[in-house]
Scaffold this active site. Structure first.
Site, mmCIF file in Angstrom:
data_model
loop_
_atom_site.group_PDB
_atom_site.id
_atom_site.type_symbol
_atom_site.label_atom_id
_atom_site.label_comp_id
_atom_site.label_asym_id
_atom_site.label_seq_id
_atom_site.Cartn_x
_atom_site.Cartn_y
_atom_site.Cartn_z
ATOM 1 N N ARG A 346 0.857 -1.191 0.000
ATOM 2 C CA ARG A 346 0.000 0.000 0.000
ATOM 3 C C ARG A 346 0.886 1.232 0.000
ATOM 4 N NH1 ARG A 346 -5.207 0.119 4.030
ATOM 5 N NH2 ARG A 346 -5.953 -1.932 3.489
ATOM 6 N N ARG A 352 -10.370 5.893 5.900
ATOM 7 C CA ARG A 352 -11.143 5.493 7.084
ATOM 8 C C ARG A 352 -10.267 4.803 8.117
ATOM 9 N NH1 ARG A 352 -12.971 0.702 4.358
ATOM 10 N NH2 ARG A 352 -14.613 1.831 3.268
ATOM 11 N N ASP A 486 -15.722 -3.188 2.794
ATOM 12 C CA ASP A 486 -15.079 -3.130 1.479
ATOM 13 C C ASP A 486 -15.748 -4.038 0.456
ATOM 14 O OD1 ASP A 486 -13.092 -1.342 2.164
ATOM 15 O OD2 ASP A 486 -11.712 -2.901 2.837
ATOM 16 N N GLN A 682 -7.356 -9.211 12.283
ATOM 17 C CA GLN A 682 -8.419 -8.632 11.459
ATOM 18 C C GLN A 682 -9.730 -9.399 11.594
ATOM 19 O OE1 GLN A 682 -8.838 -9.462 7.251
ATOM 20 N NE2 GLN A 682 -8.247 -7.356 6.812
HETATM 21 C C1 GLC Z 1 -10.318 -4.105 6.301
HETATM 22 C C2 GLC Z 1 -10.038 -2.724 5.784
HETATM 23 C C3 GLC Z 1 -11.042 -1.731 6.315
HETATM 24 C C4 GLC Z 1 -12.449 -2.212 6.066
HETATM 25 C C5 GLC Z 1 -12.649 -3.617 6.617
HETATM 26 C C6 GLC Z 1 -14.020 -4.189 6.289
HETATM 27 O O1 GLC Z 1 -10.081 -4.169 7.676
HETATM 28 O O2 GLC Z 1 -8.738 -2.288 6.131
HETATM 29 O O3 GLC Z 1 -10.880 -0.486 5.711
HETATM 30 O O4 GLC Z 1 -13.329 -1.324 6.673
HETATM 31 O O5 GLC Z 1 -11.665 -4.463 6.059
HETATM 32 O O6 GLC Z 1 -14.201 -4.430 4.951
#
Ligand code: GLC
Length: 793
Positions: A346, A352, A486, A682
């Protein structure tokens, strides 16, 4: 299974079993010179860019063979036996090899004990420095004199671009050569980088180099690997490279009497030869390292100490006092730049993500937050939207936007996203309230795309304008290219309830600021629009849940009757956070979350996953069931869930979700979660996965900040406002007493919360320095430099 423990006193995590289910990492330095290091010393370093400034190699996606690293080999020259200080790569039997790894705030210490030889490598990047230090202490704990060969090893990249380095071999194998002088190996890269400023060096201070090797092939040897390099087995033979692969290997022979200890200091970096030489000279005095380590600790600990809690739950204390906070600082400084999953590709900051990341540190370092808020405001387009990607080279006033083909080509972002600029509201509100810096609203800041300045207040109004100028068919904000999710493409006239709630929330904040400014016309406008939006949202409630949105053709996404994805997490939590949903509607929506989405590891993003009933814009269909956005337990939204339950005053529920999401909860079952028990990931695999509970994508996730906010503002109820501080906890009912210390607007607060009747929420009395106050609001004039505050529930 348990691999280590939290040492709260020292703000460290200690790994006692090195055979962790995945590399458990730590961050050293900053993106100016960054280093990622695992508990087995693996990982990579880079200068300025993880993708384009890669200094040493790391092979991605090879957990079971996580290599290479910053290795220090120890060889007993009498017995000829050798081992590495980190358990891997030589992986000696663990009944004979003691290994300990301490991950601390920006330093890592890996120690070993084998055949009564003790090794201890301290790895760090000195504060604000652009090189790394490995201080290695070796001690002879046997009863006889030992002659040891100590070999420090790094594998340089040939090309600073990591992809070129790994795959464009017809080119990258023919551009480097190494030299040896003055106790160091220097690697020079010819093509485009035959620049003495950019030489890479690996040197050692504190011991003479007896033999060296600058050629990876001769160091490792054919049909061998890092666990049995011929260079260690037979000793180094002063080979250098010309073409193929370079490395830095330095062998020092030392003699240690029984009980004797010696210190060597390895330095790795990229700079002019003269600078490298000076650095080696500096570290001849090996005690410099102790001083630099203390500087690092003081720097980080002084930030973390701005809030310290003492609750009956150790996990909670460890996360709030150390690891969740440190995780927030790392996401704040590193964004999504580099990890064992992010390769550094990136080339900028996601709007965001970055604005969210700021929220996680405001209560600890408002001054650091301020600079980053300014920066992000300067990446707001005059139409009010955020630039989806803010380039590392960002130049306020001179940027092009998704409306320009060059921007699209360069960044790959074809259009605006619905939510980006709306994240400014909670972030700016938190900053102004924490610091009391109301003047910030009048500060003038450039927009991204033309040399026009606007006050912060103006920037916020434009963020509202962007949503109002992009409404869908029902009058709610359009989904555009994506909202927070996303994978959700609702389109130009399709609509997102999540963004509608964000806008509702933004209206509340801008109204508060408009009142301060006596901006009467604007208040009228806001009230009317919020009222309209509220009526539209009323129609988005489907029996016991809020829908996720509408497609352009009017199809409802997330309707109760839908066969798949009929229940979504974010609209429920945001209905509450936004202040829109109250009473029965709110509790019903949140109860539906618990009933339909919750698992022992947190709540899934939606359920059921898409398989047969998806729509064109449901990009999550590409993911396996209960993974990532396709009904995985996405971690960021757990923070909003905690916050929403806390706002409803349901402390037990808030704490339950906190606990499910908390990495430390899984310390004893770490083989299942796999990831570091001290950081968020994540997402976690959801209930239909055969690996439910397994966590992925370590460290760099917005979860650090959302959970931090859910914890501090939600559970602990520490809510600075423009008028003063409110402390209104929503805690588990079995916390009968806890306390915290916090620095707030330059004053010290020492707060004790008493909960003798086992309540979850509801403050009955606040006493400041012995005097009871009326209501919940603590204003600045009630506070002295140091304050004893008692809160009775
Ligand atoms: C990942 C992205 C984030 C997004 C999330 C949900 O964590 O970095 O920007 O909001 O996915 O799609």
């Amino acid at each position: 299974m348990k691999y280590g423990f939290f040492d709260e006193q020292n703000k460290e995590y200690v790994i006692t079993n090195p055979a962790t289910p995945s590399p458990w990492a730590n961050y050293l330095g900053s993106p100016a010179y960054g280093a990622i290091i695992s508990n087995n010393a693996t990982g990579y370093s880079f200068v300025k860019s993880g993708a384009n400034g890669r200094l040493i190699r790391y092979r991605f996606n090879s957990y079971s063979n996580d290599q290479p690293g910053r290795y220090i080999y120890i060889k007993d020259l009498d017995s000829k036996e050798y081992w590495s200080n980190s358990w891997a790569p030589t992986v000696k039997p663990l009944d004979k090899f003691d290994s300990k790894c301490i991950h601390g705030t920006a330093y890592t210490i890996i120690s070993s004990k084998y055949n009564n030889i003790l090794g201890e490598a301290l790895y760090y990047v000195p504060l604000n420095a652009e090189y790394e230090v490995w201080r290695f202490k070796v001690k002879n704990n046997t009863t006889s004199t030992k002659k040891l060969a100590i070999t420090g090893f790094v594998e340089f990249t040939n090309e600073p671009n990591y992809e070129q380095d790994q795959v464009n071999l017809q080119y990258s194998l023919f551009i480097t050569s190494t030299k040896f002088y003055d106790n160091m190996i220097e690697e020079t890269i010819r093509t485009g980088h035959d620049n003495p400023e950019k030489a890479r060096f690996f040197g050692v201070a504190g011991a003479k180099v007896n033999a060296y090797c600058g050629n990876r092939e001769t160091f490792i040897g054919n049909y061998r690997n890092y666990s049995n390099p011929v260079g260690v087995e037979e000793g180094l033979k002063n080979d250098l490279n010309y073409n193929l692969n370079s490395c830095g290997a330095l062998e020092s022979v030392i003699e240690l009497k029984a009980g004797e200890e010696k210190t060597l200091v390895y330095i790795l970096g990229q700079n002019k030869t003269s600078v490298a030489k000076d650095l080696l000279k500096k570290y001849e005095k090996t005690d410099v390292c102790e001083k630099e380590l203390n500087e690092l600790k003081n720097f980080w600990h002084s930030k973390l100490n701005n809030l310290q809690v003492y609750t009956p739950d150790e996990r909670f204390n460890n996360m709030v006092n150390v690891w969740n906070s440190y995780n927030c600082f790392i996401t704040f400084t590193w964004s999504r730049a580099a990890s064992f999953q992010y390769c550094g590709l990136r080339n900028g900051f996601g709007y965001r993500d970055t604005v969210q990341d700021i929220q996680g540190i405001i209560h600890l370092a408002p001054e650091m937050a301020l600079n980053q808020i300014r920066f992000m405001l300067s990446a707001q387009v005059t139409n009010g939207a955020g630039l989806p990607l803010v380039k590392y080279t960002h130049k306020p006033g001179y940027e092009n936007t998704p409306d320009d083909p060059e921007y699209v080509k360069e960044t790959g972002h074809p259009s605006y996203r619905a939510d980006d600029a709306l994240w400014l509201f909670p972030t700016i509100y938190k900053y102004i309230s924490e610091s009391g810096n109301l003047k910030f609203l009048d500060e003038e800041i450039y927009y991204a795309n033309n040399q026009e300045k606007g006050t912060v207040y103006d920037h916020l109004k434009r963020a509202i304008d962007f949503s109002m100028n992009n409404l869908g068919n029902h009058g709610m904000p359009a989904g555009l290219h994506a909202d927070w999710n996303d994978c959700l493409r609702l389109g130009k006239k399709g609509e997102s309830t999540f963004v509608a709630f964000q806008l509702y929330y933004a209206f509340n904040i801008i109204r508060e600021y408009a009142e301060l400014k006596n901006d009467k016309e604007y208040i009228k406008y806001i009230d009317a629009e919020q009222d309209k939006l509220s009526k539209i949202l009323d129609k988005c409630y489907d029996e016991d849940r809020f829908i996720r949105g509408y497609l352009e053709n009017g199809t409802v996404i997330g309707a109760k009757k839908d066969p798949e994805a009929n229940m979504w997490l974010n609209p429920q939590s945001w209905s509450v956070i936004s202040g829109y949903a109250k009473g029965n509607i709110a509790t019903k929506a949140m109860d539906s979350v618990d009933r339909e989405l919750n698992t022992p590891y947190g709540a899934m993003l939606m359920y059921k996953p898409y398989n047969n009933h998806y729509f064109d814009g449901a990009l999550m269909i590409t993911y396996n069931n209960c993974v990532k956005e396709n009904a995985g337990i996405f971690s960021q939204p757990q923070g909003w869930l905690i916050l929403a339950e806390a706002k409803l005053g349901r402390g037990n529920q808030a704490f339950k979700y906190w606990s499910e999401a908390c990495p430390a909860t899984y310390n004893e079952t770490a083989e299942k979660r796999m990831m570091e028990p001290y950081v968020y990931g994540q997402f976690v695999e959801g209930k239909d996965s055969p690996f439910a509970g397994r966590c992925h994508v370590h460290w760099l996730t917005g979860t650090a900040s959302t959970v931090m906010v859910g914890t501090v503002e939600g559970i602990l109820g520490i809510m600075p406002t423009t008028k003063g501080l409110v402390i209104n906890p929503s805690i588990p009912s079995n916390w009968d007493k806890y306390s915290f210390v916090k620095n707030y607007r330059g004053k010290k607060l020492d707060v004790t919360v008493l909960n003798p009747n086992g309540k979850e929420h509801g403050v009955s009395k606040i006493t400041i320095n012995g005097k009871a106050i009326d209501g919940l609001l603590i204003t600045d004039d009630m506070l002295k430099a140091e304050n004893q505050i008692t809160i009775e529930m």
